[in-house]
Structure formats: structure tokens, C-alpha cells
Design an enzyme around this catalytic site. Structure first.
Site, PDB file in Angstrom:
ATOM      1  N   THR A 101       0.859  -1.184   0.000  1.00 39.04           N
ATOM      2  CA  THR A 101       0.000   0.000   0.000  1.00 39.04           C
ATOM      3  C   THR A 101       0.895   1.233   0.000  1.00 39.04           C
ATOM      4  OG1 THR A 101      -1.703  -1.166   1.252  1.00 39.04           O
ATOM      5  CG2 THR A 101      -1.829   1.241   1.212  1.00 39.04           C
ATOM      6  N   LYS A 177      -6.761   0.721  -3.817  1.00 41.52           N
ATOM      7  CA  LYS A 177      -6.321   0.134  -2.543  1.00 41.52           C
ATOM      8  C   LYS A 177      -6.367   1.176  -1.427  1.00 41.52           C
ATOM      9  CE  LYS A 177      -4.785  -2.722   0.491  1.00 41.52           C
ATOM     10  NZ  LYS A 177      -3.481  -3.396   0.509  1.00 41.52           N
ATOM     11  N   LYS A 245       0.371   3.830   9.308  1.00 33.15           N
ATOM     12  CA  LYS A 245       0.973   4.119   8.002  1.00 33.15           C
ATOM     13  C   LYS A 245      -0.092   4.330   6.921  1.00 33.15           C
ATOM     14  CE  LYS A 245       2.432   0.626   5.488  1.00 33.15           C
ATOM     15  NZ  LYS A 245       1.733   0.660   4.178  1.00 33.15           N
TER      16      LYS A 245
END
Length: 314
Positions: A101, A177, A245
Site C-alpha cells: 500500500t 487500494k 501508516k
């Protein structure tokens, strides 16, 4: 079902997702190489029929398609362009599939650099968790040129249940995503908040879980993560720090578009607070521990005879 391919696959990163993808490809009849800094991961992969490379250079020289399933953008860049990286060992006409990602602006940059060496890139992040990875049923959110997909053959299908071709340029896959991670992060935080509220108000947590799973408030993340809470098992199948994150990536991208994301921002603060409380390395369902610290509730104790059955990641 076997779907053998003449292409040789390499998998960089044999974690819970990468291992599942690599072993699924082996079962599908694809000759598969893997590499991971942990010796035990390589041993497990070899025991499952895979071939273990001693270096990125060796893996790159052996493979036609390489799936890079590492933690973040920095690791991806190092695998691609660092010392002895794939850019220097892959043959012209080969394909890299980046699956971490990352900020959607990065895959186009990587694609341009690789194409200078005749190497294609597919922006192909994945979703589905450790169980679906092990079953070869992950979802791949892919974008790239028609030439890149043609060069990859049917290798992506060997480790996934569904491959979505989302566009002809890298970056679109990572955009999709990103939206997935936005929703997953918010849903996990909401599940933890709801369970903490119910426990604080006196509801039996097992009964609460059962009822919600059969009611309109249920989400896949609620159904998947709450068993970790009920069994007191915070083994990091997907850690709190991952969503520190990933939601950071979501918020940074939205800022570029001057797009408000109040729910994502609130959830991000919960993950940061949970990490600051010392739970960053635990399963993302440990957000409930942050609520426990704030409210004084008692969470279900760990069950020594069982692990959470619903294993998964975003």
C-alpha cells in the site's frame, strides 16, 4: 485448480500475505522462487515446494514476473532500485508487480524508471488477508499497460481469486487500494469502539458479537477482528502500526486534493493513540485496548487453548 504457466514467478517478501501468494502459485503449477530475510520463512517456503533465492540478483535472473509484497514504499524502492535491486537483474520484457500500500503517485514513477531498462510494472496491491492469501483467493487491484499484462500471462491469477484490471496506467490500482484501506481502517476502529461501548454498558461480549453479526451493523471487519478481542489474542496478523501508516497515506493523498476525510482522521488518531500506548506492534484489533485504558473496562482474557479463527488483513 491447477493453472500451470510457463512463466517463472518470484516473490519478494514471504510474510503472511507473501507466503500465501507464493505457495498458492506453487500449487497452481507455477515455478516459483521466493526470498525473505528470515531464514525460517525460506525454510517454510521450500518445504511447500518453492525455490529459495539467496539474493535479489539471483531471483531477478531466474524470474519472468516478480511480485514485490513488502511493507511499504521505502522497502519497495529498495527492492527495485537499491544495491543489487531487481532493476539491475531482471531481463528486458519481464514484469514487476508492486503490491504494498503506497502513495498512488509513486507507481508511475517506478514504472518510468523500470521501462528505461525494458522492464514492465503492474501496480497490483492486494486485499483479503492471510487466509485468502493462503487459499489463493486474494483480490488484486491492478493497473498497467496492456503490454505489461500480456507479459505477465496468467501469473497474477495463480495467486489470487480475482484480478481487477482497473486502468492502463500504474497508480490506479494503488488509488483503489487506498480507498479500501480508508474503509478498512475506519471499520476496524468502529468495531473496537462499539465493542468497548457494549462491554462498558454491561453487555456480554460474546452475545454482542453474535447479535451484531446477524444484524445491520455488521461489517466484514467487525466479523473478522472481534474474535481476536473475544479470545484475548492480539497476535499481529495486521498490526496497529500498519494503519498508522496506511491511513497516513490516505490523509496525505486527500490533502493534495483538498478533500476532507473527518472519519479517516478520527480513526487515524485512534491508531496513533493505540500505538503511543504501547500496542503498535499488536493486532489492529488492539484499538480496543486503548478504549480499555480510557474507560477502565475489563477485556476478555486470553484463551490459552485457542487462537483467533478469523485470520485476516486488509
Amino acid at each position: 485448480m491447477s493453472q500451470s504457466s510457463s512463466k517463472v514467478l518470484g516473490v519478494v517478501g514471504l510474510g503472511s500475505m507473501g507466503m500465501g501468494a507464493a505457495l498458492s502459485a506453487v500449487r497452481a503449477g507455477v515455478s516459483t522462487w521466493g526470498i525473505d530475510p528470515r531464514a525460517e520463512a525460506g525454510e517454510k517456503f521450500a518445504a511447500g515446494g518453492g525455490q529459495v533465492a539467496k539474493s535479489l540478483a539471483e531471483l531477478g535472473a531466474k524470474c519472468d514476473v516478480v511480485l514485490v509484497l513488502v511493507v511499504n514504499a521505502a522497502q519497495t524502492e529498495d527492492v527495485l532500485f537499491g544495491q543489487d535491486g531487481l532493476a539491475s537483474s531482471l531481463r528486458s520484457g519481464s514484469v514487476v508487480v508492486t503490491a504494498a500500500t503506497v502513495d498512488p503517485t509513486l507507481p508511475p514513477v517506478w514504472a518510468e524508471r523500470l521501462l528505461e531498462r525494458g522492464i514492465h510494472l503492474i501496480d497490483g496491491p492486494v486485499s483479503g488477508g492471510a487466509k485468502k492469501a493462503a487459499d489463493g483467493q486474494m483480490t488484486v487491484m491492478a493497473s498497467g499497460t496492456p503490454e505489461a499484462f500480456a507479459a505477465a500471462g496468467n501469473v497474477l491469477e495463480a495467486y489470487s481469486g480475482k484480478v481487477y484490471r482497473l486502468g492502463d496506467k500504474p497508480g490506479v490500482g494503488s488509488t483503489v487500494k487506498m480507498v479500501n484501506q480508508h474503509l478498512a481502517g475506519v471499520h476496524i476502529a468502529a468495531a473496537c469502539e462499539g465493542m468497548a461501548l457494549g462491554i462498558r454498558a454491561g453487555a456480554d461480549p460474546e452475545a454482542l458479537y453474535e447479535v451484531i453479526c446477524n444484524s445491520a451493523g455488521m461489517s466484514w471487519m467487525f466479523q473478522n477482528r472481534v474474535p481476536h478481542i473475544l479470545q484475548g489474542d492480539y497476535t499481529p496478523l495486521s498490526a496497529v502500526n500498519i494503519f498508522v501508516k496506511d491511513l497516513g497515506i490516505v490523509l496525505d493523498a486527500a490533502r493534495k486534493y483538498s478533500f476532507p476525510l473527518p472519519l479517516a482522521a478520527a480513526a487515524h488518531q485512534l491508531y496513533i493513540g493505540t500505538a503511543s500506548a504501547g500496542y503498535g506492534g499488536e493486532d489492529d484489533s488492539a484499538v480496543v485496548k486503548y478504549y480499555a485504558k480510557l474507560s477502565g473496562i475489563t477485556l476478555p482474557a486470553a484463551k490459552a487453548d485457542a487462537k483467533a479463527d478469523a485470520k485476516g488483513q486488509a
